[in-house]
Enzyme design. Structure first.
Site, PDB file in Angstrom:
ATOM      1  N   GLU A 118      31.060  57.227  82.731  1.00  0.00           N
ATOM      2  CA  GLU A 118      30.905  56.219  82.166  1.00  0.00           C
ATOM      3  C   GLU A 118      31.340  56.468  80.773  1.00  0.00           C
ATOM      4  OE1 GLU A 118      31.291  52.856  81.885  1.00  0.00           O
ATOM      5  OE2 GLU A 118      30.680  52.028  83.490  1.00  0.00           O
ATOM      6  N   ARG A 176      17.502  50.001  83.597  1.00  0.00           N
ATOM      7  CA  ARG A 176      17.934  50.837  82.875  1.00  0.00           C
ATOM      8  C   ARG A 176      18.929  50.491  81.837  1.00  0.00           C
ATOM      9  NH1 ARG A 176      23.241  52.446  84.107  1.00  0.00           N
ATOM     10  NH2 ARG A 176      23.820  51.969  86.463  1.00  0.00           N
ATOM     11  N   ASN A 186      22.853  50.426  80.445  1.00  0.00           N
ATOM     12  CA  ASN A 186      24.085  50.594  80.986  1.00  0.00           C
ATOM     13  C   ASN A 186      25.202  50.744  79.903  1.00  0.00           C
ATOM     14  OD1 ASN A 186      25.606  51.154  83.364  1.00  0.00           O
ATOM     15  ND2 ASN A 186      26.630  49.025  83.027  1.00  0.00           N
ATOM     16  N   ASN A 209      28.286  45.316  81.184  1.00  0.00           N
ATOM     17  CA  ASN A 209      29.397  46.287  81.055  1.00  0.00           C
ATOM     18  C   ASN A 209      30.376  45.992  79.977  1.00  0.00           C
ATOM     19  OD1 ASN A 209      29.592  48.685  82.805  1.00  0.00           O
ATOM     20  ND2 ASN A 209      29.509  46.806  84.714  1.00  0.00           N
ATOM     21  N   ASP A 222      34.526  46.145  85.028  1.00  0.00           N
ATOM     22  CA  ASP A 222      33.571  47.130  84.595  1.00  0.00           C
ATOM     23  C   ASP A 222      33.764  47.282  83.174  1.00  0.00           C
ATOM     24  OD1 ASP A 222      31.741  49.382  84.387  1.00  0.00           O
ATOM     25  OD2 ASP A 222      32.016  50.018  86.551  1.00  0.00           O
TER      26      ASP A 222
END
Length: 290
Positions: free
Chosen positions: A15, A98, A100, A145, A195
């Protein structure tokens, strides 16, 4: 367009690619394995920084180090010795969450989103981090995202993946205030889930499609799909421009939760890809100003 594998390392959940123009290196994270990766195409040198915690994103700092967001909070990583100093954790009371995706805005502040480990709806948030403290900016997100800012610094673009949309906010660069939320464009579920995202020098948005085998280019002013680039793996996570003159498109991917049969059909899953001289140009990544 010819798609190449940048390096043989394959991430579980690659990512957040960011091009480091000072060091001519592409940097990205493997969220689930808690690693930051750095690769110099010219030197053909790969380096890995172990975070040992799930790390959602990194950004470049003006002192050549990294700012990161992991399950231990927001902190700084010294690229010389690998040491991490955490300075804030706005979700220390939410152990089931968490961090991102995240990026720095044009004023040099970090924006970072959170999500539930179980992907429970409306349990995430987006924060602005500056002066070693975080401020809540967006509530009740699900999977925070892609982020990008328009060239005139007046619009903030944001993706909450399950909504299948990119939304825009009016953005005030001095204070970081946002408002006037509206839908900029909509994607179809059959195309995969939106995303990570980046923006090019023409102000067009590039979106990675999780489960969609592709990256797409969109006009945020009209909501029109302009281009589609097919890739050899399904779980495309993010993209950014890099290389000389920012004309190479780097694309991250994942292999998490693929079956053995799917892995056989997608042997490159988890790879970092590049399309050299892709025909478009990016803009330099915003740095975090300490």
């Amino acid at each position: 367009m010819e798609v190449e594998v940048v390096h043989g390392h394959q991430c579980e959940l690659g990512e957040g690619p960011v091009w480091d123009s000072k060091n001519n290196a592409i940097c990205w994270v493997d969220i689930l394995n808690g690693e930051i990766h750095e690769y110099s195409p010219r030197k053909k040198k790969h380096k890995m920084y172990p975070v040992k915690k799930m790390v959602g994103c990194i950004a470049l700092c003006d002192d050549n180090n990294f700012i990161l967001a992991s399950t231990s909070g927001i902190g700084f990583l010294d690229r010389e010795n690998g040491k991490i100093e955490y300075v804030d954790n706005p979700e220390s009371h939410l152990p089931e969450n968490r961090f991102n995706d995240g990026k720095c805005d044009p004023a040099g502040r970090l924006w970072v989103g959170s999500m539930s480990l179980s992907e429970a709806s409306n349990t995430g948030s987006v924060y602005l981090f500056e002066n070693n403290q975080s401020t809540l900016k967006i509530e009740k997100t699900t999977i925070s995202n892609g982020m990008a800012w328009s060239a005139d610094h007046k619009t903030f673009y944001f993706i909450d993946t399950p909504t299948q949309t990119v939304v825009g906010y009016d953005f005030e660069i001095v204070t970081g205030a946002i408002g006037n939320k509206r839908v900029i464009l909509e994607t179809e579920e059959k195309e995969g889930y939106p995303d990570g995202m980046t923006i090019d020098s023409e102000g067009m948005l590039w979106i990675a499609h999780w489960g969609g085998w592709q990256v797409t280019r969109w006009n945020p002013n009209t909501g029109e799909l302009l281009k589609r680039i097919k890739l050899p793996v399904a779980k495309i996570t993010s993209c950014t421009f890099g290389g000389k003159d920012l004309k190479d498109l780097y694309i991250t991917s994942a292999k998490v939760d693929l079956t053995d049969e799917q892995k056989k059909k997608q042997p490159l899953a988890g790879s970092l890809f590049v399309i050299k001289n892709c025909g478009y140009q990016g803009i330099s990544a915003n740095e975090f100003i300490k």
